[in-house]
Every structure is written in structure tokens, then in C-alpha cells.
Write a protein that holds these residues in place. Structure first.
Motif, PDB file in Angstrom:
ATOM      1  N   GLU A 331      45.284  60.394   3.036  1.00 57.78           N
ATOM      2  CA  GLU A 331      45.330  58.933   2.997  1.00 57.78           C
ATOM      3  C   GLU A 331      43.988  58.341   3.419  1.00 57.78           C
ATOM      4  O   GLU A 331      43.636  57.252   3.030  1.00 57.78           O
ATOM      5  N   ASN A 332      43.254  59.049   4.268  1.00 59.61           N
ATOM      6  CA  ASN A 332      41.905  58.631   4.655  1.00 59.61           C
ATOM      7  C   ASN A 332      41.840  57.263   5.297  1.00 59.61           C
ATOM      8  O   ASN A 332      40.943  56.466   5.015  1.00 59.61           O
ATOM      9  N   ASP A 333      42.800  56.963   6.164  1.00 65.65           N
ATOM     10  CA  ASP A 333      42.736  55.723   6.933  1.00 65.65           C
ATOM     11  C   ASP A 333      41.639  55.884   7.991  1.00 65.65           C
ATOM     12  O   ASP A 333      41.575  56.891   8.678  1.00 65.65           O
ATOM     13  N   MET A 334      40.772  54.859   8.101  1.00 66.30           N
ATOM     14  CA  MET A 334      39.660  54.914   9.058  1.00 66.30           C
ATOM     15  C   MET A 334      40.134  55.221  10.478  1.00 66.30           C
ATOM     16  O   MET A 334      39.448  55.901  11.242  1.00 66.30           O
ATOM     17  N   ARG A 335      41.305  54.692  10.826  1.00 65.90           N
ATOM     18  CA  ARG A 335      41.797  54.900  12.190  1.00 65.90           C
ATOM     19  C   ARG A 335      42.136  56.366  12.424  1.00 65.90           C
ATOM     20  O   ARG A 335      42.178  56.839  13.545  1.00 65.90           O
TER      21      ARG A 335
ATOM     22  N   VAL B 570      41.032  54.461  -1.869  1.00 70.37           N
ATOM     23  CA  VAL B 570      40.966  54.632  -0.411  1.00 70.37           C
ATOM     24  C   VAL B 570      40.474  53.344   0.254  1.00 70.37           C
ATOM     25  O   VAL B 570      40.995  52.934   1.290  1.00 70.37           O
ATOM     26  N   ARG B 573      43.384  51.037   0.308  1.00 67.73           N
ATOM     27  CA  ARG B 573      44.388  51.388   1.322  1.00 67.73           C
ATOM     28  C   ARG B 573      43.898  50.942   2.701  1.00 67.73           C
ATOM     29  O   ARG B 573      44.643  50.366   3.478  1.00 67.73           O
ATOM     30  N   ASN B 574      42.630  51.156   2.987  1.00 68.35           N
ATOM     31  CA  ASN B 574      42.089  50.735   4.280  1.00 68.35           C
ATOM     32  C   ASN B 574      42.110  49.220   4.425  1.00 68.35           C
ATOM     33  O   ASN B 574      42.390  48.699   5.493  1.00 68.35           O
ATOM     34  N   TYR B 575      41.811  48.537   3.296  1.00 66.12           N
ATOM     35  CA  TYR B 575      41.834  47.077   3.339  1.00 66.12           C
ATOM     36  C   TYR B 575      43.255  46.587   3.642  1.00 66.12           C
ATOM     37  O   TYR B 575      43.460  45.723   4.486  1.00 66.12           O
ATOM     38  N   ASN B 577      45.512  48.199   5.185  1.00 68.64           N
ATOM     39  CA  ASN B 577      45.856  48.564   6.564  1.00 68.64           C
ATOM     40  C   ASN B 577      45.058  47.760   7.586  1.00 68.64           C
ATOM     41  O   ASN B 577      45.036  48.082   8.759  1.00 68.64           O
ATOM     42  N   ASN B 579      41.865  47.440   8.142  1.00 67.89           N
ATOM     43  CA  ASN B 579      40.647  47.969   8.749  1.00 67.89           C
ATOM     44  C   ASN B 579      39.501  47.083   8.270  1.00 67.89           C
ATOM     45  O   ASN B 579      39.233  47.004   7.081  1.00 67.89           O
ATOM     46  N   VAL B 582      34.672  49.440   6.453  1.00 69.96           N
ATOM     47  CA  VAL B 582      34.622  50.889   6.273  1.00 69.96           C
ATOM     48  C   VAL B 582      33.337  51.272   5.564  1.00 69.96           C
ATOM     49  O   VAL B 582      32.763  50.486   4.809  1.00 69.96           O
TER      50      VAL B 582
END
Lengths: 340, 802
Positions: A331-335, B570, B573-575, B577, B579, B582
Motif C-alpha cells: 500500500e506504501n502509506d507514508m506513515r 500510490v 492513496r497517500n493523498y 489518507n 498525508n 510525499v
């Protein structure tokens, strides 16, 4: 008379210097007493009016007064400088608990971190890192590994096919064959890479994962060598107190074949929920290269022998970082990425 | 394979061994135990009770009040209220007493039901975790009224219910590998148990009396394809009585995970589980002309199998056929029409052997994998068919459910020569790296029923997996103990190094992390729809992909030809979530069809970033620094799009292609607003892609020291006014050309448009550093260089700012 004047100047200068609190005031005092138009100079100018006997006595006294004043000036100047420095340092005091200014440093993916470590362990043991295609032919992925068409062991590796003859490799063992075809023993390689199996995604399955395959072929390579190499690897990865056990298993391309378990680090073999009460955690598959596989690559099994093993990179990575869900890796979530 | 421990006890006594020890011993010798379970393990304080009286409940017309005697289990007669209508005085029933437990975590406590005290519960089969398959005489929706059955120890009042009804077996689940179909049987596992624990085991030869009769007058068997069917044995049982199997048989089938059906079906299953050889039974009435033909099906021939489905067959499939039609798909499933029914009189028993690959292909093509096909496809021993049939006959007589005709038909084309494999103890020790005495090796093999004669080891014929010396080494090693083999370190010299490609990739990753980027790992397969999301033109060659013929889903159906969609995914997905910022990179392969059998798999770098102070020049800075860091020099940027199919993913005015010696090596820029919209990214985002594999020949891996300068540099600052659309790269090139080899650096420090600058013009300020290695540059030399620069710039319509 002049002697008294000199003594007076000395006393006055000493007292004024004592009281002086700033660099510019100090300079004014220097000018006042020692400057061209200063008080001491004025006295000295009157020396001409003195008798021959008095002159050297007064001259000596005057010099001594000058010296004293100069010394006091220098000492006071040094004092003032260090006072000033101390004051400045005090003023500059920071709240060191205020937050740091962030500087961007990136990180490697946890799978890469683990893989690099494994690569280093094997490079140290004289293994090269071999590579091969992920889109692979049936021959290299199955047939040359002693799994002819319709071999029941093919069922255990649900395969993605491109066409009848081309597929996504289910194991990096395919690289073993490509290496043995192109290189004569001694061979020591690991081949890390992506492999594919038709498994739906859940906490412990992924249609894509990474394997590290190892292969050693030489004269006189034994199963004891396999045991020793695997133990060394596991100790380097998990620490000196790590214990492994080998369990007979079946892979068409090795004989004897083994699955290798590591003693559960949580319960030390007693059985706990982490190891599903078995006391051991399954880690990898291994074995002595099947004579048919060697033969197929033009290596005489009567002269050479070898061992091979395959480890799941995800399993090692998840184990060492205690990651409970494989999906997080993709998933590569930054957290998540920021933690390694 | 689920093994009934009671059943195993017929062959080898391990009743005194803790189950854990049994399981771990077999696991270590090669038969891996997945789990074990004691039947009725959750049941406690449930006993046999007798109904003394049944009276109606005073406050309910559907409840009754029973007085129950539970013998020694309780000194008192228990009063229990039940809603069931099938209990009568004198019935024996399972009684869950106060404080008892039942499957599924159910706890029974005494209490009042509509004002009347109830000291427990009378149980149905379901409440005990059983079905009417286990006790066909009972009903599903009522209390289990127990019957004393023949061939069983009679139950007693107050006895624990599990013991009373034989619901106390232990079932051990084994993971049997595909090379060991012999271990998919009670006898096979008994042999392994014997070898593992060195305890005696016995396999009795099945025996039956039989009746006289000439089978050849009843049946004719012809094998038309001896390759696919090396052996077919048929026997006949007359005057069968179809009915329920005895309880002990039902118990063992249940513990093995097989549902009891009727005595004949149960016998075939029982033999399959015990001997590991599937059997089949036909009703002889439906065998036209009493003919059994083992032949290939005719193309398009049809059969309705036992599961009631009509199947269309092909020429490649083997069938059992009578004179006219198929009656079974060989080794897979029987036909519905010729199956055993309640009015069946005479039965044909089949014990045969079919080619594994053929059964596997047929079962797969018909989409029906059965217990039988799963065994046949691994390749079974034709010699095991005979004892299996004998055992079935023995069971028929034991159950008294038919008359076995003494004679049988055995069409046998199997190879009976025993396969000996060289037994060479010295070789084995050299191969294993061990020092096992020869007599220990012999004993290991003999415990597995191998025979050793004249330097050869002969495996029992069921061991279809034993073929070569290494197999013998494995048998010795696993019984001797894998973990008793020493651990040694490999000897010899090896020359290990990373390849240039691997070094370059490692350098690239290290440069990227040093520049603040986090590495990501994404799937290699994507949806073809993702090409639309990155605005790939319909005719783009990147749309030509390696397509997976059996993907898990559309989302993972083609191998990616570009890393860009994965990176966008990716970032999105980070956006989502939340974050805020990045900066990411991935080093991965693209899969580019090349007309050959296998595609090219070049390695690419993708970069993606949003948030913080990221902008076009930020992403350019990352890529620029990375390239320089890994040794790529003298590359250029151009707004001309060539060589990259992904160009349309980017903002048309904010994208650049990186070229080196005229060859495109990378692309970067701000993502097109539509790309961002397609991914639901609500901020400006930036991306880049670099062809890493192609850099191998370009990146300078060898560094040579250049002496530090001895003479000072001359620096001149110039502000130049030029057309606002002129790329500054053109100015820089002109400056480089004009200064020549004394040029050390050209640094742009300001770009200005506005007041004091004419409309349509911009002012660009450069700091030009010049240095000679021979001596200090004179003012005249430097001024001359500046003059040359201005002259060169004039050609671009640029002049010194006034």
C-alpha cells in the motif's frame, strides 16, 4: 614634588581602571594617562626642569608608573572582554527543547532493507546475485525443474499464464536453470526477485511476492553443507540464539527435500498462539538438487552435487518488523514507510 | 488426509503415546501434521439417561416435563423440561446436566421454564455436533433416541455420551505431499508410524469365503487402452442387502471426514481410506450386454455423473463403458444411471489403475476433482488394486450384506518387475555429509518395508516415488533424522561480486533516499484502464502489453509497460489518507513486448511528489541531482517531447524530456490537471521517470581526481535581456560556446519580467566563472571573453541589459 605627582597619578589611574566598565571608557583612560596629551606625558615633559640627580630617579619612577598602568590596562581589557563574551553567550542561550529543523532523508522500502541485508550475508559467503526474467517459459519454471506437464506438484503453485507456454514465474528457481545452463560449477548464487501466484489478497497472501533462491553446485557439496549454510543465514538474520529444524518435505526439483522451521522466538518451542501451538515457525524450503535437474542442465550428477533453498522475503521482513498484514507492504502509506 | 486414531490402532498400537508426541514424531519424519482434534472435545457432563415419565407442562401446550434417570451420574431423578415431541417413557437419551457444555461453546444451566424447574437439557443429534448420517435411525429435528446397535459395546445408564455412542475418536489431519499417495491411507500411515517410533505393526491379508460361480459367465472385461489403464480387476457380489453400515464403520468414516451413505458406498470409501486405492461399484443390471470396456470416449459422447450433471466427453478422456454407453469417467466419477440404488441386487466391484496424467487432465477439463481423481492423478500402484478388492469382499461378508462370487476377472498389463535402486552406503554418507553406519541405514530402510538384496534396495510397490539413489538417501536421512545430520560450512573458493547493473541500481536507490525520497513497492500488473487514467494516447505503443490469460481480476490483468500509473495510484492513496506531503520513488521493471517469446524487462525509476515546497523545479532538482550523483554528466532538458509515451500525463507547459547525446533518458514534470482528477489527487503533483537500464553505458562509474585549482577564478556577472519565450538553456549553450575551455561554471541567479523591461522580454542574470590552470586570468582576457559572449548572444537576439 614630581614624585608625589607620579604617585598620585598611579593611585588615581588604578582606582579609575578598577571602576571602568566598558571598552570605550577604558580607551579614554588610556588616552587620559598614557596618550600624547595624557597626564603622565605632561609630567614627563617637565623632566627637563629637574636636577641631574633627581632625573634618573624620577625617570625610573615614571617608567614604573607607566608600566603599572599599562599592565593594569591590559588586565582590565582582558577582564572586560571575557565579561562581554560571557554576557553575549548568556544572551544567546536557546531553548534546546524547541523542535529540530527537519532535513529530508528518504528511506528504502522495508523489503529492500531486508533484501540488502540478505544479499550482504551471501556476498560474504561468496554467492553472486543472479537475475532472470519474471515473464518466463514453462520450461524454465517447471519442466527443467522436474515438473513435466500434468505433474501434480504444479497444483500447489497456482500459476498466471500468458499463453500455453509462457507464464509469470511462480518461483525464482527458474534462475537456477538459466544459471546452470550458462555457467559450469562451482556455482554459488542467490536469485532474489518477484514471483507470482494466483492467490487472492489477504493478510498473509499476495498474488505477487518476493523470493530469494539460493543454489550451490560443486564437487562434494553435501546436505550437511545445506544445514550449516541455512543455520548461518538464520543466525545472522535473527541472532545467535536462533535455532532451526529441518523437516522432510517434497519438492520435485530437490531430493532429499526439507522444510526449515525456526524455533518460535516467543515461546522457545513450548507452543503458543504465535506459532499456532507448534513451537516452530515455517521459514523456507530447501534440499539437494535433484540429479535429473542437474542432468537436464548438462551437469553430471555423478561428479557434482548441489543444494538449493528458497526463502520468502515478505515472511522474513514481516517477522523481523512484526508486521501482521502483508497488504501494508504494497500500500506504501507514508506513515508506514517512515517507520523503517 | 484425516486419520482416525482408533482405525490406526487396528494396525499399530500407540494408545499409550500422548497425541502431541505422536504428531510431532510423524511431522519430523516427514508426514506433517496440520492439526489434531478429539471428537466431541467440547462436550462435557452429557450422559446417557432414561426417560421415566413424560407429563404435559402446566403452563404450555408445546412443552413437556420429563423425569429422567441418569444412573450413577446423579443420585437424584432429574426433572427436565423439553419442547421435543418424540420422547417417550423408557427411551434412552443424551442428557446435558446442569453445568454441562456442548459444541459451539454452549453451556447448560438449571433454571425454570415457564415456572417449572428444569435441571438440564435433552439433546438432539445437532446439539451434539452430529447428523443423521452418523445415526441414520435417528431424526434430525427431535431428541436423539438412542438404540443399542449390533457389534458395539452396549451403552449404560449414566455413561459419558461420547463413550456411549463412540464419539470419542481422535482425528489427525496430515498434509501429505503429492509424491506420497501411499500415505493417503491408514496402512501407509501405520507404516510411517512403525518406522518413526519403531513399534510393531501388522497388516493382515484380507480373507473371504465366497460362493461358487463363474464370473466369466456374468461379465466380460476388455481394456482397449493399456497405456491409460494397466490393470482392471472386477468382482461380483450377488443378492446384496443395501442398508446402514455398522456403527464402527460409520464412526471411522466420520473421523476421516467422509459422510456415511449406505453399506456399499461406505465399503468403497472405507477401502479407499484404508488401502489408499479408490474403488467403484456398479449395479450390474445397467451394464448393457454385461460388457465392461475401458476405452477412450467418443468425441461429444455424454454421461450424467453421480452428482446429476450431464458431462460432454472428448476423445482424450478414458471411460468405463458397457456395450453401448459410458458408465463411468475412469478414475473420476461414476455414472448416475448405473449407481447403487436401494433395489440393487447384484453389484460389480471395480479395483483398477489409471494413468495419473490422464485422470488429472480429464478431471480438470470436466471441472470435477473428486477424492478418487485426487489419488489417481498422483499415480497409484497397480499391485495395490488386488488387496483393495479382497478387503472389500472381506467387508461385504463381515457386514453380511451380500454373497461374494469367488472368481474374479483380472485384466493385468502392469509391469511387475521390482524396481531396485542402487544401495551404496558410502555414496549416501558422502552425499549427506554424514557418518551413518551401514546397519543403521539398512534398519531405516527395512522399517519402511524396503528389501535390500545384492546391493540394491527394493521399495514396496506402493512407493511410486522411489526412483534413484538420492531417493534412498532421503529415506535413510528422514528416518535417521534430518536434524542428526551435521552442520558444516561450504568449502572452496568463490568469486562473488555485484554486477555493474546491480551496482547502478543500488547507487540510484541510495541517491534517491539521500535526496529525501521514500521507496515504494507496487504490483507489476495493472489494469489496462490505467492507461486512460494517465491519458495515454489510444495509439501509444505502451498499450501493447503482456496480457495474463487467467488474471485474478481486471485490476491486475496486464503487465505494466510504464511505472507511472502505479506511482500515481500510490500518491492518490497517500493523498486520500491525508498525508500532507510525499516524495516517493520506485525502482522496478517494465514489461515491453518485443515480438519474441518473452518481453524485455528493463529497469525504470519512477519518482512522484506532492505537497510541501515541491514544484516543477523541485522535481527537476531531485532528478538532476540523482543523475549527477550516479555519474551521468552533460545531459540536457528539452520541452520537445520525444521518446516518452507518458508525455500526455503531464502539464503541456510544465514537462521536460532529459536527453543525453540526443537520446531521451527521462521525463519529468507537473502532472496534467486531468491526470490528477482521474486519480482524485486534489493538489498539484509531480512525477518523473528515468530509464535506468539505459544509463549503464552512460553513467560514469570510474571517477578520476582533478587537481584543485592553483589560480583564482575570474567572475563576471551579466544581466541579459532577451525574448521571454527563449529557453535559458539556449543562452547557457551560447555562453559555453563563447567562453571556451576557460569556463568553469555558468550560474543563473535571476530571471525578471516587468517594470523597466520591455513587453515580451525578460531579463536573465548570470554569474560566469572562468579559470585557467596555467595562470591567473588577466582583466583583458576576462573582458575579451565577455565580449565574445555578448556577440554570441546577439545571434539569439539577446543583449546586455542597459
Amino acid at each position: 614634588m614630581m614624585k608625589e605627582q607620579l604617585e598620585k597619578i598611579k593611585a588615581l589611574a588604578e582606582s579609575e581602571l578598577e571602576k571602568c566598565g566598558a571598552a570605550d571608557a577604558l580607551e579614554a583612560l588610556r588616552v587620559k594617562y598614557l596618550g600624547k596629551k595624557g597626564e603622565l606625558t605632561a609630567i614627563l615633559k617637565q623632566m627637563g626642569g629637574l636636577s641631574a640627580e633627581e632625573r634618573p630617579v624620577v625617570g625610573q619612577l615614571a617608567n614604573s608608573v607607566r608600566q603599572t598602568i599599562e599592565e593594569k590596562l591590559a588586565a582590565r581589557a582582558a577582564e572586560l572582554k571575557s565579561e562581554l563574551a560571557a554576557k553575549k553567550l548568556k544572551e544567546e542561550t536557546l531553548d534546546v527543547t524547541l523542535p529540530a529543523k527537519p532535513r529530508a532523508v528518504g528511506k528504502l522500502h522495508p523489503l529492500t532493507v531486508t533484501l540488502n541485508e540478505v544479499k550482504e550475508i551471501f556476498l560474504g559467503m561468496g554467492f553472486e546475485v543472479a537475475e532472470g526474467p519474471e515473464v518466463e517459459t514453462d520450461y524454465y519454471c517447471f519442466e527443467a525443474l522436474n515438473m513435466p506437464p500434468h505433474h501434480p506438484a504444479r497444483d500447489t503453485q497456482d500459476t498466471f499464464y500468458i499463453n500455453e507456454n509462457v507464464l509469470l514465474r511462480t518461483q525464482t528457481s527458474s534462475v537456477q536453470i538459466r544459471t546452470m545452463e550458462n555457467k559450469k560449477p562451482p556455482i554459488r548464487i542467490i536469485s532474489p526477485g518477484r514471483v507470482y501466484r494466483s492467490d487472492a489478497v489477504d493478510a498473509t497472501h499476495s498474488p505477487l511476492f518476493h523470493q530469494i533462491e539460493g543454489l550451490v553446485v560443486d564437487k562434494g557439496v553435501t546436505m550437511a553443507d545445506l544445514n550449516g549454510t541455512l543455520e548461518l543465514l538464520m543466525k545472522r538474520l535473527y541472532g545467535e540464539d536462533c535455532q532451526i529444524r529441518l523437516r522432510p518435505h517434497h519438492f520435485p526439483y530437490t531430493e532429499p527435500s526439507a522444510e526449515v522451521d525456526m524455533m518460535c522466538f516467543n515461546c522457545h518451542g513450548a507452543g503458543c498462539p504465535m506459532c499456532k501451538n507448534e513451537g516452530y515457525i515455517e521459514l523456507l524450503g530447501a534440499g539437494m538438487v535433484h540429479p535429473k535437474v542437474l542432468e537436464g542442465c548438462g551437469i553430471d550428477p555423478e561428479v557434482y552435487s548441489g543444494f538449493a533453498f528458497g526463502i520468502g522475503l515478505e515472511r522474513i521482513t514481516m517477522g523481523r518488523y512484526q508486521i501482521s498484514d502483508m497488504r501494508l507492504l504494497y500500500e506504501n502509506d507514508m506513515r508506514f514507510l517512515g517507520q523503517f | 488426509m484425516d486419520l482416525s486414531m482408533k482405525w490406526l490402532g487396528d494396525y499399530i498400537d500407540v494408545s499409550d503415546m500422548p497425541i502431541k508426541e505422536f504428531c510431532s514424531g510423524l511431522t519430523i519424519s516427514g508426514s506433517k501434521v496440520e492439526r489434531w482434534e478429539t471428537e466431541g472435545g467440547e462436550i462435557s457432563k452429557v450422559v446417557v439417561g432414561k426417560i421415566l415419565s413424560v407429563v404435559p407442562h402446566e403452563n404450555s401446550d408445546h412443552l413437556v416435563v420429563c423425569k429422567v434417570d441418569v444412573g450413577h451420574a446423579s443420585p437424584d431423578i432429574l426433572q427436565i423440561v423439553t419442547g421435543a415431541s418424540n420422547v417417550h417413557e423408557g427411551d434412552f437419551v443424551p442428557v446435558a446436566m446442569d453445568g454441562s457444555t456442548l459444541p459451539g461453546g454452549v453451556k447448560i444451566k438449571k433454571g425454570k421454564l415457564r415456572g417449572v424447574e428444569s435441571n438440564g437439557m435433552l439433546c438432539s443429534l445437532g446439539e451434539l455436533g452430529l447428523t443423521t448420517h452418523d445415526f441414520p435411525y435417528a431424526i434430525a429435528d427431535g431428541i436423539f433416541i438412542m438404540q443399542q446397535e449390533e457389534d458395539c459395546v452396549p451403552f449404560e445408564l449414566g455413561q459419558d455420551i461420547r463413550e456411549a455412542i463412540g464419539f470419542d475418536d481422535t482425528s489427525v489431519e496430515f498434509e501429505i505431499t503429492s509424491n506420497r499417495p501411499d500415505c493417503m491411507s491408514v496402512i501407509g500411515l501405520a507404516r510411517e508410524t512403525h518406522a518413526t517410533f519403531d513399534r510393531p505393526y501388522t497388516v493382515k491379508k484380507p480373507a473371504y469365503k465366497g460362493i461358487d460361480g463363474d464370473i466369466n459367465s456374468m461379465l466380460k472385461v476388455t481394456i482397449h487402452n493399456k497405456e491409460l489403464c494397466p490393470r482392471y480387476i472386477a468382482g461380483v457380489v450377488k443378492n446384496v442387502k443395501i442398508g446402514m453400515s455398522p456403527r464402527w464403520m460409520r464412526e471411522r468414516l466420520r473421523a476421516s471426514g467422509v459422510r456415511p451413505i449406505n453399506n456399499f458406498v461406505d465399503i468403497t470409501n472405507y477401502v479407499m481410506l484404508e488401502y489408499g486405492h479408490p474403488m467403484h461399484a456398479f449395479d450390474i443390471r445397467y451394464i448393457d450386454n454385461s460388457e465392461i470396456n475401458i476405452r477412450n470416449a467418443k468425441e461429444g459422447e455424454k454421461i450424467t455423473t453421480l452428482d446429476g450433471t450431464e458431462r460432454t466427453l472428448t476423445e482424450k478422456m478414458l471411460v468405463i463403458a458397457d456395450a453401448n454407453k459410458p458408465v463411468a469417467v475412469a478414475g473420476v466419477m461414476g455414472g448416475e444411471y448405473s449407481g447403487i440404488m436401494d433395489d440393487t441386487v447384484d453389484v460389480v466391484f471395480e479395483a483398477a489403475c489409471f494413468d495419473g496424467a490422464s485422470v488429472r487432465t480429464t478431471a480438470k477439463a470436466l471441472g470435477m476433482r473428486t477424492d478418487a481423481s485426487a489419488r489417481f492423478e498422483k499415480g497409484l500402484d497397480p499391485q495395490n488394486a488386488y488387496p483393495a478388492l479382497m478387503r472389500a469382499f472381506e467387508l461385504v461378508e463381515m457386514l453380511g450384506c451380500g454373497e461374494v462370487v469367488k472368481t474374479i476377472i483380472d485384466a493385468d498389463y502392469s509391469d511387475k518387475t521390482p524396481k531396485g535402486v542402487e544401495f551404496d552406503p558410502v555414496w549416501i554418507n558422502n552425499f549427506l555429509g554424514a557418518d551413518i553406519p551401514e546397519d543403521v541405514m539398512r534398519s531405516c530402510l527395512e522399517k519402511l518395508d524396503f528389501r535390500i538384496e545384492n546391493g540394491k534396495a527394493y521399495a514396496p510397490s506402493v512407493r511410486i516415488d522411489i526412483e534413484c539413489k538420492a531417493d534412498i538417501a532421503e529415506e535413510v536421512a528422514r528416518i535417521y533424522g534430518y536434524n542428526n545430520i551435521p552442520k558444516t560450512i561450504i568449502r572452496g573458493v568463490a568469486d562473488a561480486k555485484l554486477t555493474e547493473k546491480q551496482k547502478l541500481e543500488r547507487k540510484t536507490a541510495n541517491a534517491m533516499t539521500a535526496l529525501g525520497a521514500y521507496e515504494i513497492t507496487t504490483y507489476s500488473f495493472i489494469s489496462p484502464k490505467y492507461f486512460d487514467k494517465i491519458r495515454l494516447p489510444m495509439d501509444s505503443t505502451l498499450r501493447k502489453t503482456v496480457v495474463i490469460s487467467n488474471p485474478l481480476g481486471e485490476d491486475t490483468s496486464v503487465m505494466r509497460t510504464t511505472l507511472l500509473p502505479s506511482m500515481c495510484e500510490v500518491m492518490a492513496r497517500n493523498y486520500n489518507n491525508r498525508n500532507a506531503a510525499v516524495c516517493l520513488f520506485e525502482l522496478g521493471s517494465e514489461y515491453i513486448p518485443n515480438g519474441g517469446e518473452l518481453p524485455d524487462e528493463p529497469v525504470r525509476l519512477s519518482v512522484g511528489a506532492y505537497g510541501g515546497d515541491m514544484d516543477f523545479y523541485g522535481i527537476k532538482g531531485i532528478v538532476d541531482s540523482m543523475l549527477k550523483n550516479i555519474g551521468v554528466e552533460d545531459f540536457e532538458y528539452s520541452a520537445e517531447m520525444n521518446g516518452f509515451g507518458e508525455a500526455e500525463a503531464f502539464h503541456p507547459g510544465r514537462r521536460a524530456v532529459i536527453t543525453k547525446d540526443g537520446k531521451a533518458i527521462g521525463i519529468l514534470g507537473e502532472l496534467h490537471p486531468e491526470t490528477l482528477e482521474n486519480y482524485g489527487i486534489g493538489v498539484k503533483a509531480y512525477a518523473a521517470k528515468v530509464n535506468v537500464t539505459e544509463l549503464l553505458d552512460i553513467a560514469n562509474a570510474v571517477k578520476t581526481y582533478k587537481p584543485l585549482p592553483k589560480f583564482p577564478a575570474a567572475v563576471r556577472d551579466l544581466a541579459i535581456v532577451c525574448d521571454e519565450n527563449l529557453p535559458v538553456a539556449e543562452l547557457e549553450k551560447a555562453i559555453k560556446r563563447a567562453v571556451g575551455n576557460t569556463l568553469e561554471s555558468v550560474t543563473l541567479f535571476d530571471v525578471y519580467k516587468g517594470k523597466q523591461i520591455a513587453e515580451g522580454k525578460k531579463s536573465v542574470a548570470y554569474s560566469i566563472a572562468m579559470r585557467s590552470h596555467e595562470g591567473t586570468l588577466t582583466d583583458e582576457q576576462s573582458d575579451a571573453a565577455v565580449k565574445r559572449v555578448l556577440k554570441e548572444l546577439e545571434k539569439l537576439g539577446a543583449e546586455l541589459r542597459a
